[in-house]
Design a protein around this motif. Structure first.
Motif, PDB file in Angstrom:
ATOM      1  N   GLN A 109      30.489   2.290  39.395  1.00  0.00           N
ATOM      2  CA  GLN A 109      31.205   2.678  38.088  1.00  0.00           C
ATOM      3  C   GLN A 109      30.110   3.157  37.527  1.00  0.00           C
ATOM      4  N   ASN A 110      28.719   2.580  36.699  1.00  0.00           N
ATOM      5  CA  ASN A 110      27.954   2.366  36.186  1.00  0.00           C
ATOM      6  C   ASN A 110      28.157   4.266  36.255  1.00  0.00           C
ATOM      7  N   LEU A 111      27.205   3.975  37.690  1.00  0.00           N
ATOM      8  CA  LEU A 111      26.104   5.350  38.300  1.00  0.00           C
ATOM      9  C   LEU A 111      27.197   6.272  37.655  1.00  0.00           C
ATOM     10  N   LEU A 112      28.679   6.391  38.482  1.00  0.00           N
ATOM     11  CA  LEU A 112      29.675   7.272  38.264  1.00  0.00           C
ATOM     12  C   LEU A 112      29.632   8.264  36.890  1.00  0.00           C
ATOM     13  N   PHE A 113      29.999   6.603  36.310  1.00  0.00           N
ATOM     14  CA  PHE A 113      29.910   7.591  34.367  1.00  0.00           C
ATOM     15  C   PHE A 113      28.544   8.868  34.892  1.00  0.00           C
ATOM     16  N   HIS A 114      27.413   7.893  34.222  1.00  0.00           N
ATOM     17  CA  HIS A 114      26.730   8.384  33.859  1.00  0.00           C
ATOM     18  C   HIS A 114      26.289   9.797  34.875  1.00  0.00           C
ATOM     19  N   ALA A 115      26.884  10.147  36.363  1.00  0.00           N
ATOM     20  CA  ALA A 115      26.709  11.529  36.807  1.00  0.00           C
ATOM     21  C   ALA A 115      26.904  11.512  36.458  1.00  0.00           C
TER      22      ALA A 115
ATOM     23  N   GLU B 146      29.865  14.909  44.945  1.00  0.00           N
ATOM     24  CA  GLU B 146      28.209  14.806  44.510  1.00  0.00           C
ATOM     25  C   GLU B 146      27.950  13.458  44.491  1.00  0.00           C
ATOM     26  N   ARG B 147      28.727  13.300  42.961  1.00  0.00           N
ATOM     27  CA  ARG B 147      27.706  12.000  42.137  1.00  0.00           C
ATOM     28  C   ARG B 147      28.277  11.071  43.396  1.00  0.00           C
ATOM     29  N   HIS B 148      29.315  10.415  44.066  1.00  0.00           N
ATOM     30  CA  HIS B 148      29.923   9.690  45.062  1.00  0.00           C
ATOM     31  C   HIS B 148      29.429   8.986  45.864  1.00  0.00           C
ATOM     32  N   ALA B 149      28.869  10.444  46.697  1.00  0.00           N
ATOM     33  CA  ALA B 149      27.774  10.274  47.512  1.00  0.00           C
ATOM     34  C   ALA B 149      26.417   9.778  46.859  1.00  0.00           C
ATOM     35  N   LEU B 150      26.600  10.674  45.259  1.00  0.00           N
ATOM     36  CA  LEU B 150      24.105  10.227  45.027  1.00  0.00           C
ATOM     37  C   LEU B 150      24.402   9.054  45.089  1.00  0.00           C
ATOM     38  N   ALA B 151      25.855   8.327  44.471  1.00  0.00           N
ATOM     39  CA  ALA B 151      25.475   7.112  44.066  1.00  0.00           C
ATOM     40  C   ALA B 151      26.055   5.577  45.510  1.00  0.00           C
ATOM     41  N   THR B 152      26.652   6.052  46.010  1.00  0.00           N
ATOM     42  CA  THR B 152      26.370   5.546  47.779  1.00  0.00           C
ATOM     43  C   THR B 152      24.458   5.308  48.179  1.00  0.00           C
ATOM     44  N   ARG B 153      24.247   6.698  48.169  1.00  0.00           N
ATOM     45  CA  ARG B 153      23.082   6.907  48.259  1.00  0.00           C
ATOM     46  C   ARG B 153      21.646   5.653  47.675  1.00  0.00           C
ATOM     47  N   LEU B 154      22.270   5.864  46.345  1.00  0.00           N
ATOM     48  CA  LEU B 154      20.673   5.334  45.389  1.00  0.00           C
ATOM     49  C   LEU B 154      21.524   3.644  45.433  1.00  0.00           C
TER      50      LEU B 154
ATOM     51  N   ASP C 227      25.965  -4.165  48.880  1.00  0.00           N
ATOM     52  CA  ASP C 227      26.588  -4.434  49.243  1.00  0.00           C
ATOM     53  C   ASP C 227      27.165  -4.757  47.330  1.00  0.00           C
ATOM     54  N   LYS C 228      26.712  -4.406  46.607  1.00  0.00           N
ATOM     55  CA  LYS C 228      26.706  -4.916  45.461  1.00  0.00           C
ATOM     56  C   LYS C 228      27.872  -4.148  43.942  1.00  0.00           C
ATOM     57  N   SER C 229      28.175  -2.696  45.315  1.00  0.00           N
ATOM     58  CA  SER C 229      28.899  -1.653  44.431  1.00  0.00           C
ATOM     59  C   SER C 229      30.363  -2.210  43.377  1.00  0.00           C
ATOM     60  N   LYS C 230      30.782  -3.487  44.170  1.00  0.00           N
ATOM     61  CA  LYS C 230      32.502  -3.687  42.962  1.00  0.00           C
ATOM     62  C   LYS C 230      31.547  -4.941  42.126  1.00  0.00           C
ATOM     63  N   ALA C 231      30.527  -5.251  41.867  1.00  0.00           N
ATOM     64  CA  ALA C 231      29.815  -6.897  41.266  1.00  0.00           C
ATOM     65  C   ALA C 231      29.459  -6.460  39.767  1.00  0.00           C
ATOM     66  N   ARG C 232      30.183  -6.946  38.633  1.00  0.00           N
ATOM     67  CA  ARG C 232      30.446  -7.064  37.715  1.00  0.00           C
ATOM     68  C   ARG C 232      28.413  -6.615  37.306  1.00  0.00           C
ATOM     69  N   ILE C 233      28.463  -6.251  35.511  1.00  0.00           N
ATOM     70  CA  ILE C 233      27.145  -6.444  35.154  1.00  0.00           C
ATOM     71  C   ILE C 233      26.361  -7.717  35.014  1.00  0.00           C
ATOM     72  N   ASP C 234      27.178  -9.029  34.579  1.00  0.00           N
ATOM     73  CA  ASP C 234      27.112 -10.073  34.277  1.00  0.00           C
ATOM     74  C   ASP C 234      27.083 -11.301  35.085  1.00  0.00           C
ATOM     75  N   ASP C 235      27.432 -10.444  36.332  1.00  0.00           N
ATOM     76  CA  ASP C 235      26.452 -11.470  37.614  1.00  0.00           C
ATOM     77  C   ASP C 235      25.200 -11.088  37.994  1.00  0.00           C
ATOM     78  N   LEU C 236      25.205 -10.060  38.345  1.00  0.00           N
ATOM     79  CA  LEU C 236      23.845  -9.558  38.638  1.00  0.00           C
ATOM     80  C   LEU C 236      22.693 -10.347  38.333  1.00  0.00           C
ATOM     81  N   SER C 237      20.925 -10.511  39.308  1.00  0.00           N
ATOM     82  CA  SER C 237      20.280 -10.737  38.472  1.00  0.00           C
ATOM     83  C   SER C 237      19.956 -10.429  38.024  1.00  0.00           C
ATOM     84  N   GLY C 238      18.015 -10.682  36.986  1.00  0.00           N
ATOM     85  CA  GLY C 238      17.286  -9.449  36.475  1.00  0.00           C
ATOM     86  C   GLY C 238      17.233  -8.407  37.069  1.00  0.00           C
ATOM     87  N   GLY C 239      16.357  -8.476  38.242  1.00  0.00           N
ATOM     88  CA  GLY C 239      15.997  -7.872  38.994  1.00  0.00           C
ATOM     89  C   GLY C 239      16.924  -6.095  39.723  1.00  0.00           C
TER      90      GLY C 239
END
Ligand SMILES: Nc1ncnc2c1ncn2[C@@H]1O[C@H](COP(=O)(O)OP(=O)(O)OP(=O)(O)O)[C@@H](O)[C@H]1O
Length: 328
Positions: free
Chosen positions: A98-104, A113-121, A129-141
């Motif tokens: 959603q972060n990517l879609l919102f920005h697009a 187009e934004r859905h296709a771009l989000a998937t590709r990026l 495999d992190k599409s639905k991940a919460r931001i707080d659950d992502l590692s720094g990298g």
């Protein structure tokens, strides 16, 4: 041809400050180039990037992105740039995708187009495999890679990367470096600010060294290293057998062709009772031709040589030569 980034006599003065943060800075970045913007703390890099990305208002001079003046037409300039900041500024109320879609959608990209771009990026950044991940659950990298994906979604002409590998493990660092190299082959211009000289040397086509708000030099890392007086090095591992550091340094510095002698990394290994020490000699000309005279001088003074090896100066040496050793 217009430059991707053109900065001319740029000035920024923060209210109440006694000096200009940016003080007549000029440089050009070519299309498709990876340009390293280097400088000590407080040199004015963040302020310059802030002006180029329309977040900070300039007080003098000019800054253009692809020919668009950032002060006169900030909206058009903003569509041409993207920034990956050092600190995570993802929206925690949205998941990764959603972060990517919102920005697009902020940049006016249509739904399919934004859905296709989000998937590709997400795939390209190793986050499929992190599409639905919460931001707080992502590692720094992972958060860093998501910010790069977000930055690329509106196909910017110029990407500003601020300290891209701070806090990343070696694998994540290599991954980010590979993606930056991919951008080069796709023709995206990258302006990289970093304190990591190895990273700057490895990634940048050219680097500019800024200090006190001014550009000190711009060139390829190789040319800058070659231009350094004493750019060849010899690393010596020695048993000083009772000599102190100043004495050994003096003996070696007296050899014609040796410009200066330093303990690598500023170590003071010769002090105290350490039986072995390392010294780096910066030499003019071909370092190999000095191995004989150095070995002879050490032998004549009963200093045991464990190892003498050839090397060359680095971008860090250039940086220190230009900006000095004083803390900022
Ligand atoms: N908002 C501000 N208000 C007043 N002074 C500021 C502000 N932001 C930066 N400065 C000052 O402007 C100068 C340049 O700062 P800037 O952050 O651009 O340097 P930098 O090269 O990015 O440093 P660093 O490598 O530490 O990030 C510094 O002297 C800093 O203290």
């Amino acid at each position: 041809m217009t430059a991707a980034v053109e900065v001319a006599d740029l000035v920024k003065h923060y209210p109440k400050s006694t000096r200009n943060a940016v003080d007549g800075l000029s440089f050009r970045v070519r299309h498709g180039e990876i340009f390293g913007l280097l400088g000590p703390n407080g040199a004015g890099k963040t302020t310059t990037v802030g002006i180029l990305t329309t977040r900070i208002v300039l007080n003098g001079g000019s800054a253009t992105i692809g020919g668009v003046d950032v002060a006169r037409d900030p909206v058009a300039a903003r569509s041409k740039v993207a920034v990956v900041p050092q600190r995570v500024n993802l929206d925690r109320s949205l998941n990764a995708r959603q972060n990517l879609l919102f920005h697009a959608s902020y940049h006016g990209i249509g739904r399919s187009e934004r859905h296709a771009l989000a998937t590709r990026l997400m795939e390209r950044m190793g986050l499929a495999d992190k599409s639905k991940a919460r931001i707080d659950d992502l590692s720094g990298g992972q958060a860093q890679r998501l910010m790069i994906a977000r930055a690329l979604i509106h196909r910017p002409e110029v990407l500003f990367l601020d300290e891209p590998s701070t806090g990343l493990d070696p694998q994540a660092r290599l991954f980010v470096h590979d993606r930056v190299n991919d951008l080069r082959s796709e023709g995206v211009t990258v302006v990289l600010t970093t304190h990591d000289m190895e990273e700057a040397e490895k990634l940048s086509d050219r680097v500019g060294v800024v200090d006190h708000g001014r550009m000190l030099t711009v060139d390829t890392p190789t040319a800058l290293i070659r231009s350094l007086p004493g750019s060849g090095t010899i690393d010596a591992r020695l048993r000083p057998n009772g000599f102190d550091r100043d004495k050994v340094t003096g003996l070696l510095s007296d050899i014609p062709g040796v410009r200066r002698v330093e303990a690598p990394g500023g170590s003071t290994a010769l002090e105290g009772v350490s039986p072995e020490t390392e010294l780096r000699l910066y030499v003019d000309g071909e370092p190999g031709s000095l191995l004989g005279p150095i070995a002879a001088k050490l032998h004549d003074n009963d200093i045991t040589v464990s190892d003498l090896s050839l090397g060359s100066a680095s971008l860090e040496d250039v940086f220190i030569e230009l900006t000095g050793r004083d803390l900022r």
